[in-house]
Design a protein around this motif. Structure first.
Motif, short mmCIF file in Angstrom:
data_model
loop_
_atom_site.label_atom_id
_atom_site.label_comp_id
_atom_site.label_asym_id
_atom_site.label_seq_id
_atom_site.Cartn_x
_atom_site.Cartn_y
_atom_site.Cartn_z
N HIS A 32 0.84 -1.21 0.00
CA HIS A 32 0.00 0.00 0.00
C HIS A 32 0.87 1.26 0.00
O HIS A 32 1.83 1.37 0.78
CB HIS A 32 -0.89 -0.01 1.24
N ARG A 33 0.53 2.18 -0.86
CA ARG A 33 1.37 3.38 -1.02
C ARG A 33 1.53 4.15 0.29
O ARG A 33 2.65 4.58 0.62
CB ARG A 33 0.75 4.32 -2.07
N LYS A 34 0.47 4.35 1.04
CA LYS A 34 0.58 5.14 2.27
C LYS A 34 1.48 4.45 3.29
O LYS A 34 2.28 5.11 3.97
CB LYS A 34 -0.81 5.37 2.88
N ILE A 35 1.35 3.14 3.39
CA ILE A 35 2.22 2.41 4.32
C ILE A 35 3.67 2.57 3.91
O ILE A 35 4.55 2.87 4.75
CB ILE A 35 1.83 0.93 4.39
N LEU A 36 3.95 2.38 2.64
CA LEU A 36 5.33 2.48 2.16
C LEU A 36 5.88 3.88 2.29
O LEU A 36 7.07 4.08 2.58
CB LEU A 36 5.42 1.99 0.72
N GLY B 187 14.32 4.56 4.72
CA GLY B 187 14.86 4.92 3.42
C GLY B 187 14.07 4.31 2.27
O GLY B 187 13.12 3.56 2.48
N GLN B 188 14.49 4.61 1.05
CA GLN B 188 13.67 4.29 -0.12
C GLN B 188 13.83 2.88 -0.65
O GLN B 188 13.01 2.42 -1.45
CB GLN B 188 13.98 5.28 -1.24
N ASN B 189 14.87 2.15 -0.25
CA ASN B 189 15.06 0.78 -0.72
C ASN B 189 14.43 -0.18 0.29
O ASN B 189 15.03 -0.53 1.30
CB ASN B 189 16.54 0.47 -0.90
N ILE B 190 13.18 -0.59 0.00
CA ILE B 190 12.36 -1.29 0.98
C ILE B 190 12.04 -2.70 0.50
O ILE B 190 11.54 -2.90 -0.62
CB ILE B 190 11.04 -0.54 1.24
N LEU B 191 12.30 -3.70 1.35
CA LEU B 191 11.95 -5.08 1.09
C LEU B 191 10.90 -5.54 2.10
O LEU B 191 10.95 -5.14 3.27
CB LEU B 191 13.17 -6.00 1.20
N SER C 96 8.99 -7.97 8.71
CA SER C 96 9.08 -6.51 8.82
C SER C 96 9.38 -5.92 7.46
O SER C 96 9.68 -6.65 6.51
CB SER C 96 10.18 -6.11 9.79
N TYR C 97 9.30 -4.59 7.38
CA TYR C 97 9.87 -3.88 6.24
C TYR C 97 11.35 -3.67 6.55
O TYR C 97 11.71 -3.05 7.56
CB TYR C 97 9.19 -2.53 6.05
N ALA D 190 9.47 -3.91 -2.38
CA ALA D 190 8.32 -3.03 -2.20
C ALA D 190 8.55 -1.66 -2.79
O ALA D 190 7.62 -1.01 -3.27
CB ALA D 190 8.00 -2.90 -0.70
N ARG D 191 9.80 -1.22 -2.76
CA ARG D 191 10.13 0.11 -3.28
C ARG D 191 11.65 0.19 -3.48
O ARG D 191 12.41 -0.45 -2.77
CB ARG D 191 9.64 1.19 -2.32
N GLY D 192 12.06 1.00 -4.46
CA GLY D 192 13.49 1.21 -4.68
C GLY D 192 14.17 0.02 -5.32
O GLY D 192 13.57 -0.72 -6.12
#
Length: 275
Positions: A68-72, A80-84, A209-210, A227-229
């Motif tokens: 979900h965008r808001k969570i991320l 930070g932006q590199n999220i797993l 976790s993230y 998830a991101r990055g």
């Protein structure tokens, strides 16, 4: 531009957690609960015991929620932006039961190092003092990992019943959330929760976790999603996202991931519990 306000970021830095964070509408939270109860009714054993873990591998609804965008956006402000995505768990407390979560620190047994990771706790139902919301011991994230005792208490929702002893209850604060709201907490903050004394289920969906891309699993293996990055380190095996509920290959992946998770949680334990 940060998603979290300076006040919220200050709370996380000072206290070790931040809440409440608005994520879903009440109607969206109801639909998430309906997905859980549909799976429970159609596949009665799939979410019990160790099956409560990694539901995002078998349900597109939870896959989308995990990404979900808001969570991320909130998580990015912390790690930070590199999220797993390192894993997910359902914590369900049935009404008028004795289930509880003992005082503990997530970092004690999970094996993620360094501690550039955060746990997201999303309330699918209201979470309050009557139904056993989390309580947080603010500031303990600035200390080292405390000694835990493995109790294997049958009513404890943690794997080993791991418990920090002699927690000063008066120094802890309730983490009250409405359905659709989220908290983020640090790997080292001491937290726990009591039984559900209400007449309805208390349901929490936990992304645990993230993790930042620089975080290794030092005692086992996890299956991750980007998830991101980007992931320049490549410490973990990446998986695809599910597009169909209870797809056979996805169920197999979830089962493999849960087997590996069990090895992590029970590392050097004398026995295994039901989770």
């Amino acid at each position: 531009m940060p998603f979290l306000s300076s006040k919220q970021l200050g709370q996380y830095e000072d206290c070790g957690y931040v809440a409440p964070i608005d994520i879903l509408s009440s109607e969206e939270a109801v639909r998430i609960r309906e997905e859980i109860e549909y799976i429970e009714n159609k596949w009665p054993d799939e979410l019990s015991g160790i099956g409560r873990n990694n539901i995002h591998f078998i349900s597109p609804v939870f896959d989308q929620l995990t990404h979900h965008r808001k969570i991320l956006d909130a998580v990015e402000d912390i790690i930070g932006q590199n999220i797993l995505v390192g894993g997910t768990t359902l914590f369900i407390k049935e009404p008028d039961k004795n289930a509880f979560v003992s005082w503990h620190q997530d970092a004690k047994y999970i094996g993620f190092e360094p501690h550039n990771w955060v746990t997201a706790w999303l309330a699918i139902t209201d979470s309050n003092e009557e139904n056993g919301c989390m309580r947080m011991w603010s500031g303990t994230h600035k200390e080292k990992i405390k000694e835990h005792k493995d109790t294997f208490d049958q009513d404890n929702l943690l794997t080993r019943g791991q418990a920090v002893q002699n927690v000063p209850i008066k120094k802890t604060a309730p983490n009250v959330l409405r359905a659709g709201q989220m908290s983020l907490h640090h790997p080292l903050i001491v937290h726990g929760s009591g039984p559900n004394k209400s007449k309805d289920r208390r349901i929490g969906f936990v992304i645990q976790s993230y993790i930042g891309a620089n975080v290794e699993q030092v005692i086992g293996k996890v299956y991750v999603q980007q998830a991101r990055g980007v992931d320049p380190f490549k410490y973990h095996e990446h998986t695809k996202r599910t597009i169909k509920l209870m797809n056979g290959d996805d169920v197999d992946l979830r089962n493999k991931a849960n087997d590996e998770l069990s090895k992590i949680f029970y590392h050097k334990a004398g026995k295994k519990g039901k989770y």
